[in-house]
Enzyme design. Structure first.
Site, PDB file in Angstrom:
ATOM      1  N   HIS A 233       2.725  -3.873   7.659  1.00 49.44           N
ATOM      2  CA  HIS A 233       3.398  -3.353   6.466  1.00 49.44           C
ATOM      3  C   HIS A 233       2.493  -2.562   5.533  1.00 49.44           C
ATOM      4  O   HIS A 233       2.959  -1.973   4.566  1.00 49.44           O
ATOM      5  CB  HIS A 233       4.029  -4.504   5.665  1.00 49.44           C
ATOM      6  CG  HIS A 233       3.012  -5.293   4.893  1.00 49.44           C
ATOM      7  ND1 HIS A 233       2.240  -6.255   5.469  1.00 49.44           N
ATOM      8  CD2 HIS A 233       2.623  -5.234   3.588  1.00 49.44           C
ATOM      9  CE1 HIS A 233       1.421  -6.781   4.563  1.00 49.44           C
ATOM     10  NE2 HIS A 233       1.629  -6.175   3.413  1.00 49.44           N
TER      11      HIS A 233
HETATM   12  C1  UD1 Z   1       3.487  -4.822  -1.623  1.00 50.40           C
HETATM   13  C2  UD1 Z   1       2.034  -4.760  -2.087  1.00 50.40           C
HETATM   14  C3  UD1 Z   1       1.116  -5.121  -0.923  1.00 50.40           C
HETATM   15  C4  UD1 Z   1       1.511  -6.457  -0.319  1.00 50.40           C
HETATM   16  C5  UD1 Z   1       2.989  -6.454   0.036  1.00 50.40           C
HETATM   17  C6  UD1 Z   1       3.411  -7.829   0.489  1.00 50.40           C
HETATM   18  C7  UD1 Z   1       1.591  -3.097  -3.820  1.00 50.40           C
HETATM   19  C8  UD1 Z   1       1.009  -1.769  -4.111  1.00 50.40           C
HETATM   20  N1  UD1 Z   1       1.686  -3.419  -2.531  1.00 50.40           N
HETATM   21  O1  UD1 Z   1       3.638  -3.831  -0.624  1.00 50.40           O
HETATM   22  O2  UD1 Z   1      -0.217  -5.216  -1.388  1.00 50.40           O
HETATM   23  O3  UD1 Z   1       0.735  -6.661   0.836  1.00 50.40           O
HETATM   24  O4  UD1 Z   1       3.770  -6.109  -1.124  1.00 50.40           O
HETATM   25  O5  UD1 Z   1       4.540  -7.780   1.287  1.00 50.40           O
HETATM   26  O6  UD1 Z   1       1.957  -3.806  -4.731  1.00 50.40           O
HETATM   27  N2  UD1 Z   1      11.577  -3.003  -0.066  1.00 50.40           N
HETATM   28  C9  UD1 Z   1      12.826  -3.466   0.221  1.00 50.40           C
HETATM   29  N3  UD1 Z   1      13.176  -4.699  -0.239  1.00 50.40           N
HETATM   30  C10 UD1 Z   1      12.329  -5.478  -0.967  1.00 50.40           C
HETATM   31  C11 UD1 Z   1      11.063  -5.000  -1.255  1.00 50.40           C
HETATM   32  C12 UD1 Z   1      10.702  -3.758  -0.806  1.00 50.40           C
HETATM   33  O7  UD1 Z   1      13.619  -2.799   0.876  1.00 50.40           O
HETATM   34  O8  UD1 Z   1      12.728  -6.616  -1.347  1.00 50.40           O
HETATM   35  C13 UD1 Z   1      11.186  -1.675   0.452  1.00 50.40           C
HETATM   36  C14 UD1 Z   1      11.475  -0.539  -0.530  1.00 50.40           C
HETATM   37  O9  UD1 Z   1      11.878   0.568   0.200  1.00 50.40           O
HETATM   38  C15 UD1 Z   1      10.116  -0.277  -1.138  1.00 50.40           C
HETATM   39  C16 UD1 Z   1       9.176  -0.604   0.014  1.00 50.40           C
HETATM   40  O10 UD1 Z   1       9.783  -1.664   0.716  1.00 50.40           O
HETATM   41  O11 UD1 Z   1       9.960   1.032  -1.591  1.00 50.40           O
HETATM   42  C17 UD1 Z   1       7.784  -1.009  -0.429  1.00 50.40           C
HETATM   43  O12 UD1 Z   1       7.845  -2.101  -1.345  1.00 50.40           O
HETATM   44  P1  UD1 Z   1       6.667  -2.322  -2.422  1.00 50.40           P
HETATM   45  O13 UD1 Z   1       6.872  -3.596  -3.125  1.00 50.40           O
HETATM   46  O14 UD1 Z   1       6.494  -1.108  -3.247  1.00 50.40           O
HETATM   47  O15 UD1 Z   1       5.376  -2.391  -1.535  1.00 50.40           O
HETATM   48  P2  UD1 Z   1       5.066  -3.298  -0.253  1.00 50.40           P
HETATM   49  O16 UD1 Z   1       4.867  -2.382   0.895  1.00 50.40           O
HETATM   50  O17 UD1 Z   1       6.058  -4.363  -0.128  1.00 50.40           O
HETATM   51  N1  UDP Z   2       5.391 -14.025   5.569  1.00 48.95           N
HETATM   52  C1  UDP Z   2       6.637 -14.609   5.631  1.00 48.95           C
HETATM   53  N2  UDP Z   2       7.616 -13.975   6.338  1.00 48.95           N
HETATM   54  C2  UDP Z   2       7.398 -12.807   7.014  1.00 48.95           C
HETATM   55  C3  UDP Z   2       6.102 -12.235   6.930  1.00 48.95           C
HETATM   56  C4  UDP Z   2       5.120 -12.863   6.190  1.00 48.95           C
HETATM   57  O1  UDP Z   2       6.863 -15.671   5.050  1.00 48.95           O
HETATM   58  O2  UDP Z   2       8.338 -12.300   7.625  1.00 48.95           O
HETATM   59  C5  UDP Z   2       4.350 -14.703   4.787  1.00 48.95           C
HETATM   60  C6  UDP Z   2       3.080 -15.002   5.545  1.00 48.95           C
HETATM   61  O3  UDP Z   2       3.180 -16.226   6.234  1.00 48.95           O
HETATM   62  C7  UDP Z   2       2.031 -15.030   4.441  1.00 48.95           C
HETATM   63  C8  UDP Z   2       2.549 -13.992   3.465  1.00 48.95           C
HETATM   64  O4  UDP Z   2       3.938 -13.817   3.751  1.00 48.95           O
HETATM   65  O5  UDP Z   2       2.016 -16.288   3.797  1.00 48.95           O
HETATM   66  C9  UDP Z   2       1.828 -12.703   3.655  1.00 48.95           C
HETATM   67  O6  UDP Z   2       2.479 -11.703   2.963  1.00 48.95           O
HETATM   68  P1  UDP Z   2       2.401 -10.182   3.361  1.00 48.95           P
HETATM   69  O7  UDP Z   2       1.960 -10.030   4.756  1.00 48.95           O
HETATM   70  O8  UDP Z   2       3.692  -9.589   2.959  1.00 48.95           O
HETATM   71  O9  UDP Z   2       1.333  -9.605   2.315  1.00 48.95           O
HETATM   72  P2  UDP Z   2      -0.264  -9.605   2.255  1.00 48.95           P
HETATM   73  O10 UDP Z   2      -0.754 -10.974   2.510  1.00 48.95           O
HETATM   74  O11 UDP Z   2      -0.738  -8.607   3.269  1.00 48.95           O
HETATM   75  O12 UDP Z   2      -0.531  -9.105   0.888  1.00 48.95           O
END
Ligand code: UD1
Ligand code: UDP
Length: 391
Positions: A233
């Site tokens: 992601h």
């Molecule tokens: C964010 C964090 C990243 C973290 C990740 C955990 C930042 C800059 N990035 O990235 O460090 O590892 O969360 O998962 O804060 N979206 C949905 N539904 C949701 C949430 C997001 O559809 O509930 C989609 C939207 O299109 C959105 C995209 O995902 O634009 C990205 O979401 P965003 O929260 O901006 O960043 P992440 O990639 O989730």
């Molecule tokens: N996780 C989860 N469901 C998923 C993917 C990840 O519960 O489908 C959990 C995972 O076990 C870990 C956390 O989310 O505890 C990690 O989050 P993510 O990979 O979104 O973000 P990052 O750690 O890279 O910031």
């Protein structure tokens, strides 16, 4: 503060505990933060049992950065996190827009709540907005998971971490490397506490419930020890279409020999759709929606190998002693690479992952103590020692 000025909940706490509670505003918004905060909230609740000095009153603010049921609500339900007192409903947006909207909304909450401390986690836009809003109001900030560095400023997370660490007055570093990183940036050792990793507490806390409640292996049709679990992601992988295609073509190549299950982040789904490889990926891989934490624990524990770009998942692979391949050029969790549990492989050709998988071995050293234990209790204890005025 005169008793008449206290909100109702605090009044009753004062009645029961005979002192003024210390109010902590916890700011969370993205999936990994719910999991980290679940461990610390649990430690706060344990601390508050009996006759604590001081009583800690936690006010939870959800920025709304993640909002889908399986990116947010499921974690509150499964992990017994108290319902957020505020949901700011910020949602998705560009970095500046999302962070700016959070900053404005969090400031309003902090001005109304007037906490003694703001607690932030990790490295998301919610982390930075929370820390900045608090620092501008002269409210002390504590940062859980401080000091991690990839030294890659193209990552949004790196910007968020560096700035948050320099705004925070209390820094909870999970590793000695993190402590060293903070000191190298001139942060006073007096502000730095090596707490260990609160995610390990979450792993220990919810492992039994995962075993008892999750049916994910049957639901997806997986055999224990006979599949590869993958999560992708990170922006550096999803926003570069050539890179994303190479990663998924590599996984598709792997799927000729291995079952590959992929709980797919919505961001990655959208990027795959735009690159026109979603349909092929869905035919070759077991692509499923993002899962709740309990299901994820079971998927991780029973995987043969984990391939990921997630920070949290790299560590969980180690907690469950599953070898991990990290699809990135660098990692913040360098100790897992040193210990042989993690390898960095950014595939340039579709065969690279197959070669990496074939050469993956389980390290002889089965030590699981790299991140310590009871990090959440240490966090709570250090907060209590700060003399915030509660009693
Ligand atoms: C964010 C964090 C990243 C973290 C990740 C955990 C930042 C800059 N990035 O990235 O460090 O590892 O969360 O998962 O804060 N979206 C949905 N539904 C949701 C949430 C997001 O559809 O509930 C989609 C939207 O299109 C959105 C995209 O995902 O634009 C990205 O979401 P965003 O929260 O901006 O960043 P992440 O990639 O989730
Ligand atoms: N996780 C989860 N469901 C998923 C993917 C990840 O519960 O489908 C959990 C995972 O076990 C870990 C956390 O989310 O505890 C990690 O989050 P993510 O990979 O979104 O973000 P990052 O750690 O890279 O910031």
């Amino acid at each position: 503060m005169a008793l008449e000025c206290l909100p109702e909940a605090a009044k009753s706490e004062t009645f029961f505990f005979g002192g003024i509670p210390v109010k902590i505003v916890t700011i969370i918004g993205a999936r990994p933060q719910f999991i980290k905060a679940a461990a610390v909230s649990h430690a706060i609740q344990l601390h508050n049992q009996g006759n604590p000095r001081p009583y800690l009153r936690e006010v939870i603010v959800h920025t709304g950065q993640h909002y889908d049921k399986n990116m947010s609500g499921v974690f509150f339900k499964e992990l017994n996190i108290p319902q957020p007192h505020y949901n700011l409903g910020i949602g998705s947006g560009s970095h500046g827009q999302q962070t700016g909207r959070m900053l404005e909304a969090i400031e309003k909450v902090l001005m109304a709540e007037k906490p003694e401390l703001v607690l932030v986690y990790g490295d998301t836009n919610s982390t930075l907005a929370g820390a900045l809003a608090a620092a501008k109001l002269h409210i002390p900030v504590a940062h859980v998971e401080a000091g991690l560095r990839s030294f890659n400023r193209y990552m949004p997370e790196e910007i968020n971490r560096v700035l948050t660490d320099h705004l925070a007055g209390i820094l909870f570093a999970p590793t000695m490397q993190a402590v060293a990183n903070l000191q190298a940036e001139g942060i006073s050792p007096k502000q730095i506490y090596k707490s260990g990793d609160v995610m390990y507490d979450a792993a220990l806390l919810f492992s039994e419930s995962a075993e008892a409640q999750s049916r994910i292996l049957d639901q997806v049709g997986l055999v224990k020890g006979e599949y590869i679990l993958t999560t992708i992601h990170r922006a550096e992988n999803t926003d570069d279409s050539a890179r994303l295609e190479t990663i998924f073509k590599s996984l598709i190549a792997v799927s000729g020999q291995e079952t590959v299950v992929v709980p797919l982040h919505p961001r990655t789904r959208e990027s795959l759709r735009k690159s026109n490889i979603l349909a092929k990926a869905e035919r070759c891989l077991k692509i499923i929606p993002p899962v709740g934490y309990l299901d994820m624990v079971m998927l991780e524990k029973n995987a043969r190998i984990i391939i990921t770009d997630s920070g949290g998942v790299q560590k969980e692979a180690y907690f469950y002693q599953v070898p991990c391949i990290t699809v990135r050029a660098e990692t913040e969790w360098v100790e897992l690479v040193d210990a042989g549990w993690n390898r960095l492989v950014l595939p340039a050709e579709t065969n690279d992952l197959i070669i990496a998988i074939k050469s993956t071995k389980i390290p002889a050293d089965k030590d699981t103590s790299i991140y310590g234990e009871n990090a959440s209790a240490i966090v709570v204890e250090i907060i209590c020692q700060q003399g915030f005025g509660g009693n």
